[in-house]
Design an enzyme around this catalytic site. Sequence first.
Site, PDB file in Angstrom:
ATOM      1  N   PHE A 227     -74.564  47.016 103.803  1.00 28.29           N
ATOM      2  CA  PHE A 227     -75.143  45.926 104.679  1.00 28.29           C
ATOM      3  C   PHE A 227     -76.474  46.556 105.315  1.00 28.29           C
ATOM      4  CE2 PHE A 227     -72.695  47.803 108.272  1.00 28.29           C
ATOM      5  CZ  PHE A 227     -73.912  47.911 109.322  1.00 28.29           C
TER       6      PHE A 227
ATOM      7  N   LYS B 203     -75.025  42.659  93.467  1.00 29.76           N
ATOM      8  CA  LYS B 203     -73.964  41.981  94.257  1.00 29.76           C
ATOM      9  C   LYS B 203     -74.311  42.252  95.776  1.00 29.76           C
ATOM     10  CE  LYS B 203     -71.035  42.506  96.551  1.00 29.76           C
ATOM     11  NZ  LYS B 203     -71.125  42.251  97.982  1.00 29.76           N
TER      12      LYS B 203
ATOM     13  N   ARG C 199     -73.046  40.463 104.109  1.00 30.15           N
ATOM     14  CA  ARG C 199     -73.319  40.608 105.538  1.00 30.15           C
ATOM     15  C   ARG C 199     -74.956  40.286 105.735  1.00 30.15           C
ATOM     16  NH1 ARG C 199     -69.786  44.754 108.835  1.00 30.15           N
ATOM     17  NH2 ARG C 199     -69.963  45.761 106.717  1.00 30.15           N
TER      18      ARG C 199
ATOM     19  N   SER D 238     -69.020  52.304 102.431  1.00 32.80           N
ATOM     20  CA  SER D 238     -68.323  53.241 103.146  1.00 32.80           C
ATOM     21  C   SER D 238     -67.228  54.084 102.424  1.00 32.80           C
ATOM     22  CB  SER D 238     -67.105  52.223 104.143  1.00 32.80           C
ATOM     23  OG  SER D 238     -66.481  51.614 103.193  1.00 32.80           O
TER      24      SER D 238
ATOM     25  N   CYS E 220     -76.452  56.021 107.229  1.00 32.77           N
ATOM     26  CA  CYS E 220     -75.814  56.936 106.784  1.00 32.77           C
ATOM     27  C   CYS E 220     -76.305  58.273 106.917  1.00 32.77           C
ATOM     28  CB  CYS E 220     -75.615  56.862 105.138  1.00 32.77           C
ATOM     29  SG  CYS E 220     -77.033  56.976 104.291  1.00 32.77           S
TER      30      CYS E 220
ATOM     31  N   GLU F  74     -66.654  58.556 111.300  1.00 32.18           N
ATOM     32  CA  GLU F  74     -67.678  57.817 111.345  1.00 32.18           C
ATOM     33  C   GLU F  74     -67.747  56.653 112.503  1.00 32.18           C
ATOM     34  OE1 GLU F  74     -69.177  55.419 107.740  1.00 32.18           O
ATOM     35  OE2 GLU F  74     -71.095  56.409 108.164  1.00 32.18           O
TER      36      GLU F  74
HETATM   37  P1  NAD Z   1     -68.542  48.589 102.859  1.00 32.64           P
HETATM   38  O1  NAD Z   1     -67.922  49.904 102.159  1.00 32.64           O
HETATM   39  O2  NAD Z   1     -67.916  47.730 103.820  1.00 32.64           O
HETATM   40  O3  NAD Z   1     -69.349  47.427 102.044  1.00 32.64           O
HETATM   41  C1  NAD Z   1     -70.308  48.021 101.114  1.00 32.64           C
HETATM   42  C2  NAD Z   1     -70.174  47.109  99.749  1.00 32.64           C
HETATM   43  O4  NAD Z   1     -68.939  46.776  99.152  1.00 32.64           O
HETATM   44  C3  NAD Z   1     -70.585  45.452  99.923  1.00 32.64           C
HETATM   45  O5  NAD Z   1     -71.326  45.206  99.119  1.00 32.64           O
HETATM   46  C4  NAD Z   1     -69.098  44.899 100.116  1.00 32.64           C
HETATM   47  O6  NAD Z   1     -69.090  43.653  99.640  1.00 32.64           O
HETATM   48  C5  NAD Z   1     -68.226  45.683  99.168  1.00 32.64           C
HETATM   49  N1  NAD Z   1     -66.921  45.747  99.346  1.00 32.64           N
HETATM   50  C6  NAD Z   1     -66.263  45.808 100.906  1.00 32.64           C
HETATM   51  N2  NAD Z   1     -64.874  46.110 100.714  1.00 32.64           N
HETATM   52  C7  NAD Z   1     -64.773  46.207  99.229  1.00 32.64           C
HETATM   53  C8  NAD Z   1     -63.401  46.154  99.011  1.00 32.64           C
HETATM   54  N3  NAD Z   1     -62.250  46.510  99.331  1.00 32.64           N
HETATM   55  N4  NAD Z   1     -63.517  46.362  97.342  1.00 32.64           N
HETATM   56  C9  NAD Z   1     -64.648  46.265  96.730  1.00 32.64           C
HETATM   57  N5  NAD Z   1     -65.987  46.071  97.309  1.00 32.64           N
HETATM   58  C10 NAD Z   1     -65.670  46.010  98.802  1.00 32.64           C
HETATM   59  O7  NAD Z   1     -69.875  49.220 103.714  1.00 32.64           O
HETATM   60  P2  NAD Z   1     -70.885  48.496 104.697  1.00 32.64           P
HETATM   61  O8  NAD Z   1     -70.285  48.333 106.079  1.00 32.64           O
HETATM   62  O9  NAD Z   1     -71.490  47.334 104.267  1.00 32.64           O
HETATM   63  O10 NAD Z   1     -71.907  49.627 104.917  1.00 32.64           O
HETATM   64  C11 NAD Z   1     -71.625  50.844 105.803  1.00 32.64           C
HETATM   65  C12 NAD Z   1     -71.243  51.961 105.175  1.00 32.64           C
HETATM   66  O11 NAD Z   1     -72.019  52.312 104.122  1.00 32.64           O
HETATM   67  C13 NAD Z   1     -71.080  53.141 106.054  1.00 32.64           C
HETATM   68  O12 NAD Z   1     -70.056  53.841 105.945  1.00 32.64           O
HETATM   69  C14 NAD Z   1     -72.510  54.049 105.838  1.00 32.64           C
HETATM   70  O13 NAD Z   1     -72.092  55.410 105.932  1.00 32.64           O
HETATM   71  C15 NAD Z   1     -72.460  53.594 104.187  1.00 32.64           C
HETATM   72  N6  NAD Z   1     -73.737  53.941 103.566  1.00 32.64           N
HETATM   73  C16 NAD Z   1     -73.797  55.108 102.867  1.00 32.64           C
HETATM   74  C17 NAD Z   1     -74.841  55.359 102.235  1.00 32.64           C
HETATM   75  C18 NAD Z   1     -75.114  56.842 101.532  1.00 32.64           C
HETATM   76  O14 NAD Z   1     -76.028  57.041 100.867  1.00 32.64           O
HETATM   77  N7  NAD Z   1     -74.075  57.555 101.613  1.00 32.64           N
HETATM   78  C19 NAD Z   1     -75.932  54.573 102.564  1.00 32.64           C
HETATM   79  C20 NAD Z   1     -76.022  53.471 103.416  1.00 32.64           C
HETATM   80  C21 NAD Z   1     -74.664  53.175 103.816  1.00 32.64           C
END
Ligand code: NAD
Length: 476
Positions: A147, A171, A175, A224, A279, A377
């Site tokens: 998000f 996809k 949010r 995440s 991140c 985190e």
């Molecule tokens: P999230 O893991 O909740 O969601 C990420 C994506 O996965 C979304 O598109 C969501 O629809 C999908 N998703 C969520 N739950 C799922 C499941 N159980 N099975 C399959 N798909 C699922 O993450 P978020 O809250 O949207 O983003 C924040 C997180 O992303 C933080 O932990 C942050 O550190 C991380 N992040 C990492 C980087 C990086 O480069 N390492 C960059 C940006 C954000």
Amino acid sequence: MIRNLVGSEWRSPEGPSSLPIFNPATGEEIEKVPLSNASDVDAAVRAAVEAFRPWSRTAVMDRVRLMFRFKALLEDHFEDLAAIVTRHHGKTLDEARGEVRRGIEVVDFACGAPTLLQGRTLRDVSGGVDQDLYRYPVGVCAGIPPFNFPVMIPLWMFPLAVVAGNTFVLKPSERTPLGAQLLAEIFVEAGFPPGVLNLVHGAGDTVQALLDHPGVSAISFVGSARVARQVYTTAAANGKRVQALGGAKNHIVVMPDADPEVAVPAILNSAFGNAGERCLAGSVAVAVGGAAGKLLDPLREAASRMVVGPGDEPGVQVGPLIRADHRDRVASYVEAGVNEGAELVVDGRAEMSRRGFFLGPTILDRVTARMSVGREEIFGPVLSVARAETLDAAIAQANESSLGNMATIFTQSGRAGREFRDRVEAGMTGINVPVAQPFAFFPFSGWKGSFYGDLHVHGTDGIDFFTRKKVVVTRW
Ligand code: NAD
């Protein structure tokens, strides 16, 4: 209205469910995002499969000409993209502009495809035999962004994939889907053929359908740590190529020789920029030796003065968090930190009483790696200050984390900077910079639990990820 893009058609998914999208600065619902089911995903993948053959055979220069047109339209829509990010994500307009710029830089990089997609050749490898390495696209690739960067992270994914001759199914985060929606509209306007980029909206079930679909060859995921690991294992078990970027717990080491006039604003930027929802956010500042004495007062003063408010108001420095439940979760870490023995230096929780999903900058001191605030985190505007006697102890504390996205040091000593660079277990390392973000032509190279896979996003890793190599051995 938010719809899927399947081939040339904008259509509502069959799936009957939807989720609200909010303006986090007001708490008001502004849209609904539909949740696509497996048959919606199948339709998008089929459109991408159909487009793959002609697109992968389109001349590189024709693909690049379209990419240049896309880049020009992104510049024309620059302010629209930034405004939409602020509207449904909450970050300040300046932060949104920064995000859009960093995203467009990947498109700039993708325009270098005629060089990037070149192979290699060795004439006369043995008597009368030549060997040539060619790059071919992988097939249908899917992108699953988080998000927190609704425009930049989709742009990490599909421009490099499509310029390399792949077709794509994106996809967006459920949010913050509006950035990707506008990007797809601009992509269509640029004149790319139908099916080269498809859009399916949805959440976890939609992702599962993409991971299970035999027509998808590669998955690019950012999110995440838990979900990254799960996506990596499922996609790999299904025989797909996968890069999965996960969460972070980034350390900022401050040496006693660091200039507080440089280090203090940098720590505030790192910890509270994007309201801590990035991140690459600095989460734990490890003050070495006497550094804490020089840092804490200026940090307290400056953090208390930061302007919290709606991201589109001039002068605002810290916008809202993404959702009320996320804000409450971040606030619960503050309480947990105090219960575990940390000292509350700045308490931003007073901001929770206003309309929207706000939490002000918060600082906890005397945090240790054993406390939840020192280990997990938080993804919000909470800075932990820890103390270490020596640089060795500070590096050891950073290296204790199971995550290894970014670490940065503030020092005037080349020796300390070099030691830190070589020994800290983080794939993106900074020296006297608040946020060590690689430009588009370098890889976004998280380590340990912050990354699953071997080829990172963007840079030449991105080209390697979205191409497969063929070696041709020739004798005439
Ligand atoms: P999230 O893991 O909740 O969601 C990420 C994506 O996965 C979304 O598109 C969501 O629809 C999908 N998703 C969520 N739950 C799922 C499941 N159980 N099975 C399959 N798909 C699922 O993450 P978020 O809250 O949207 O983003 C924040 C997180 O992303 C933080 O932990 C942050 O550190 C991380 N992040 C990492 C980087 C990086 O480069 N390492 C960059 C940006 C954000």
